[in-house]
Design a protein around this motif. Structure first.
Motif, PDB file in Angstrom:
ATOM      1  N   ARG A   1      39.230  26.873  58.313  1.00 42.98           N
ATOM      2  CA  ARG A   1      39.693  25.516  57.997  1.00 42.98           C
ATOM      3  C   ARG A   1      41.206  25.509  57.782  1.00 42.98           C
ATOM      4  NH1 ARG A   1      35.533  22.755  59.785  1.00 42.98           N
ATOM      5  NH2 ARG A   1      33.628  23.102  58.604  1.00 42.98           N
ATOM      6  N   ARG A   2      41.871  24.521  58.341  1.00 38.70           N
ATOM      7  CA  ARG A   2      43.310  24.357  58.147  1.00 38.70           C
ATOM      8  C   ARG A   2      43.588  23.922  56.709  1.00 38.70           C
ATOM      9  NH1 ARG A   2      46.223  19.480  60.807  1.00 38.70           N
ATOM     10  NH2 ARG A   2      46.580  18.804  58.683  1.00 38.70           N
ATOM     11  N   VAL A   3      44.637  24.495  56.119  1.00 40.96           N
ATOM     12  CA  VAL A   3      45.055  24.121  54.777  1.00 40.96           C
ATOM     13  C   VAL A   3      46.555  23.823  54.823  1.00 40.96           C
ATOM     14  CG1 VAL A   3      45.270  24.846  52.363  1.00 40.96           C
ATOM     15  CG2 VAL A   3      43.289  25.586  53.710  1.00 40.96           C
ATOM     16  N   GLY A   4      46.943  22.684  54.287  1.00 43.00           N
ATOM     17  CA  GLY A   4      48.357  22.316  54.257  1.00 43.00           C
ATOM     18  C   GLY A   4      48.816  21.693  55.553  1.00 43.00           C
ATOM     19  N   GLU A   5      50.102  21.536  55.649  1.00 41.18           N
ATOM     20  CA  GLU A   5      50.697  20.888  56.814  1.00 41.18           C
ATOM     21  C   GLU A   5      50.665  21.816  58.031  1.00 41.18           C
ATOM     22  OE1 GLU A   5      54.849  20.308  55.716  1.00 41.18           O
ATOM     23  OE2 GLU A   5      54.727  22.199  54.653  1.00 41.18           O
ATOM     24  N   ALA A   6      50.667  21.220  59.205  1.00 37.84           N
ATOM     25  CA  ALA A   6      50.681  22.008  60.441  1.00 37.84           C
ATOM     26  C   ALA A   6      51.630  21.328  61.433  1.00 37.84           C
ATOM     27  CB  ALA A   6      49.280  22.113  61.024  1.00 37.84           C
ATOM     28  N   PRO A   7      52.715  21.992  61.748  1.00 40.04           N
ATOM     29  CA  PRO A   7      53.151  23.308  61.283  1.00 40.04           C
ATOM     30  C   PRO A   7      53.680  23.248  59.847  1.00 40.04           C
ATOM     31  CG  PRO A   7      54.802  22.409  62.764  1.00 40.04           C
ATOM     32  CD  PRO A   7      53.644  21.439  62.753  1.00 40.04           C
ATOM     33  N   ARG A   8      53.693  24.410  59.230  1.00 41.52           N
ATOM     34  CA  ARG A   8      54.110  24.530  57.832  1.00 41.52           C
ATOM     35  C   ARG A   8      55.631  24.616  57.753  1.00 41.52           C
ATOM     36  NH1 ARG A   8      53.544  23.659  52.808  1.00 41.52           N
ATOM     37  NH2 ARG A   8      53.534  25.366  51.308  1.00 41.52           N
ATOM     38  N   VAL A   9      56.228  23.678  56.983  1.00 37.47           N
ATOM     39  CA  VAL A   9      57.671  23.706  56.756  1.00 37.47           C
ATOM     40  C   VAL A   9      58.000  23.889  55.284  1.00 37.47           C
ATOM     41  CG1 VAL A   9      58.273  22.411  58.847  1.00 37.47           C
ATOM     42  CG2 VAL A   9      57.799  21.182  56.708  1.00 37.47           C
ATOM     43  N   GLY A  10      56.974  24.012  54.435  1.00 36.48           N
ATOM     44  CA  GLY A  10      57.197  24.323  53.039  1.00 36.48           C
ATOM     45  C   GLY A  10      56.992  23.187  52.064  1.00 36.48           C
ATOM     46  N   ALA A  11      56.374  22.095  52.483  1.00 35.56           N
ATOM     47  CA  ALA A  11      56.079  21.016  51.544  1.00 35.56           C
ATOM     48  C   ALA A  11      55.172  21.561  50.444  1.00 35.56           C
ATOM     49  CB  ALA A  11      55.402  19.847  52.258  1.00 35.56           C
ATOM     50  N   PRO A  12      55.336  21.085  49.209  1.00 34.71           N
ATOM     51  CA  PRO A  12      54.496  21.583  48.117  1.00 34.71           C
ATOM     52  C   PRO A  12      53.000  21.429  48.424  1.00 34.71           C
ATOM     53  CG  PRO A  12      56.266  20.215  47.253  1.00 34.71           C
ATOM     54  CD  PRO A  12      56.289  20.080  48.756  1.00 34.71           C
ATOM     55  N   CYS A  13      52.267  22.524  48.203  1.00 35.58           N
ATOM     56  CA  CYS A  13      50.819  22.528  48.418  1.00 35.58           C
ATOM     57  C   CYS A  13      50.249  23.552  47.442  1.00 35.58           C
ATOM     58  CB  CYS A  13      50.455  22.871  49.855  1.00 35.58           C
ATOM     59  SG  CYS A  13      48.679  22.884  50.179  1.00 35.58           S
ATOM     60  N   LEU A  14      49.703  23.080  46.340  1.00 37.76           N
ATOM     61  CA  LEU A  14      49.191  23.941  45.276  1.00 37.76           C
ATOM     62  C   LEU A  14      48.195  24.969  45.807  1.00 37.76           C
ATOM     63  CD1 LEU A  14      49.269  24.532  42.256  1.00 37.76           C
ATOM     64  CD2 LEU A  14      47.447  22.859  41.956  1.00 37.76           C
ATOM     65  N   GLU A  15      47.346  24.570  46.751  1.00 43.45           N
ATOM     66  CA  GLU A  15      46.323  25.465  47.296  1.00 43.45           C
ATOM     67  C   GLU A  15      46.930  26.667  48.030  1.00 43.45           C
ATOM     68  OE1 GLU A  15      42.053  24.970  49.577  1.00 43.45           O
ATOM     69  OE2 GLU A  15      43.489  23.335  49.658  1.00 43.45           O
ATOM     70  N   LEU A  16      48.179  26.527  48.494  1.00 42.93           N
ATOM     71  CA  LEU A  16      48.819  27.612  49.236  1.00 42.93           C
ATOM     72  C   LEU A  16      49.704  28.504  48.368  1.00 42.93           C
ATOM     73  CD1 LEU A  16      49.740  25.773  52.551  1.00 42.93           C
ATOM     74  CD2 LEU A  16      47.872  27.387  52.143  1.00 42.93           C
ATOM     75  N   ASP A  17      49.844  28.195  47.088  1.00 34.65           N
ATOM     76  CA  ASP A  17      50.710  29.006  46.225  1.00 34.65           C
ATOM     77  C   ASP A  17      50.307  30.482  46.227  1.00 34.65           C
ATOM     78  OD1 ASP A  17      52.251  26.829  45.573  1.00 34.65           O
ATOM     79  OD2 ASP A  17      51.456  26.601  43.532  1.00 34.65           O
ATOM     80  N   THR A  18      49.034  30.767  46.001  1.00 37.38           N
ATOM     81  CA  THR A  18      48.584  32.167  45.931  1.00 37.38           C
ATOM     82  C   THR A  18      48.665  32.859  47.291  1.00 37.38           C
ATOM     83  OG1 THR A  18      47.219  31.782  43.986  1.00 37.38           O
ATOM     84  CG2 THR A  18      46.654  33.695  45.349  1.00 37.38           C
ATOM     85  N   PRO A  19      48.097  32.296  48.378  1.00 39.09           N
ATOM     86  CA  PRO A  19      48.196  33.028  49.647  1.00 39.09           C
ATOM     87  C   PRO A  19      49.634  33.219  50.118  1.00 39.09           C
ATOM     88  CG  PRO A  19      47.111  30.904  49.966  1.00 39.09           C
ATOM     89  CD  PRO A  19      47.256  31.101  48.501  1.00 39.09           C
ATOM     90  N   GLU A  20      50.503  32.260  49.874  1.00 39.27           N
ATOM     91  CA  GLU A  20      51.892  32.428  50.315  1.00 39.27           C
ATOM     92  C   GLU A  20      52.620  33.489  49.495  1.00 39.27           C
ATOM     93  OE1 GLU A  20      53.801  28.578  50.771  1.00 39.27           O
ATOM     94  OE2 GLU A  20      52.901  28.411  52.775  1.00 39.27           O
ATOM     95  N   ARG A  21      52.328  33.566  48.210  1.00 38.55           N
ATOM     96  CA  ARG A  21      52.934  34.608  47.374  1.00 38.55           C
ATOM     97  C   ARG A  21      52.433  35.989  47.822  1.00 38.55           C
ATOM     98  NH1 ARG A  21      51.247  32.963  43.013  1.00 38.55           N
ATOM     99  NH2 ARG A  21      49.586  34.442  42.618  1.00 38.55           N
ATOM    100  N   LEU A  22      51.109  36.111  48.044  1.00 36.84           N
ATOM    101  CA  LEU A  22      50.537  37.382  48.508  1.00 36.84           C
ATOM    102  C   LEU A  22      51.111  37.778  49.868  1.00 36.84           C
ATOM    103  CD1 LEU A  22      46.775  36.801  47.565  1.00 36.84           C
ATOM    104  CD2 LEU A  22      48.369  38.384  46.451  1.00 36.84           C
ATOM    105  N   PHE A  23      51.217  36.819  50.769  1.00 33.42           N
ATOM    106  CA  PHE A  23      51.727  37.074  52.118  1.00 33.42           C
ATOM    107  C   PHE A  23      53.192  37.502  52.070  1.00 33.42           C
ATOM    108  CE2 PHE A  23      52.906  36.084  56.501  1.00 33.42           C
ATOM    109  CZ  PHE A  23      51.767  36.417  57.211  1.00 33.42           C
ATOM    110  N   ALA A  24      54.007  36.785  51.281  1.00 35.07           N
ATOM    111  CA  ALA A  24      55.434  37.122  51.175  1.00 35.07           C
ATOM    112  C   ALA A  24      55.612  38.532  50.631  1.00 35.07           C
ATOM    113  CB  ALA A  24      56.146  36.098  50.301  1.00 35.07           C
TER     114      ALA A  24
END
Length: 158
Positions: free
Chosen positions: A96-119
């Motif tokens: 399932r898609r989560v957040g904006e597509a394509p992602r440019v960094g708009a605030p999305c609480l659901e992506l805080d953890t995966p983006e921190r882990l990925f970074a």
């Protein structure tokens, strides 16, 4: 999520072993189904948060087009050189898609953890770079099959 399997129970990983394994691997292989039903397999970076596998995919890719049409996916993460070292996990379910597509960094609480882990995993910091070409897919697996041949008695290894 189902982690039981009929075959290979002797080599099956525990949930804790699956978490450690998925947390430590860098590349997965994502299998999708094309419009003609033919499979498409592609490598991708990912993170595992203990519940879901997060895939950061190009939005102008065959994988993205396939998953928009049919969200069923299988993902393989594996490791090892010699037979007795082989281990891996196959996760399947709906992406399932989560957040904006394509992602440019708009605030999305659901992506805080995966983006921190990925970074941390791929860029060595806490800030996720956004290039306006990728977006997030979340696979909360319906099933996980795993194996770790290091658990097998030596007499069962070739």
């Amino acid at each position: 999520m189902t982690t039981t399997q009929r075959r290979g129970r002797r080599a099956m990983m525990t949930p804790q072993e699956i978490d450690a394994f998925l947390g430590g691997q860098r590349t997965c292989r994502v299998a999708t189904s094309g419009p003609d039903g033919r499979p498409h397999l592609s490598p991708l970076w990912f993170v595992w948060d203990g519940t879901a596998l997060w895939l950061y995919s190009l939005v102008r890719s065959r994988r993205w087009a396939d998953l928009r049409r049919d969200p069923r996916v299988a993902v393989l993460v594996d490791d090892g050189e010699e037979y007795g070292e082989l281990r891996g996990a196959e996760l399947s379910g709906l992406a399932r898609r989560v957040g904006e597509a394509p992602r440019v960094g708009a605030p999305c609480l659901e992506l805080d953890t995966p983006e921190r882990l990925f970074a941390r995993k791929y860029f060595g910091g806490d800030t996720m770079p956004h290039d306006g070409r990728h977006a997030w897919l979340r696979l909360t697996p319906d099933a996980i099959a795993s194996w770790d041949f290091r658990k097998l008695p030596r007499r069962l290894r070739p």
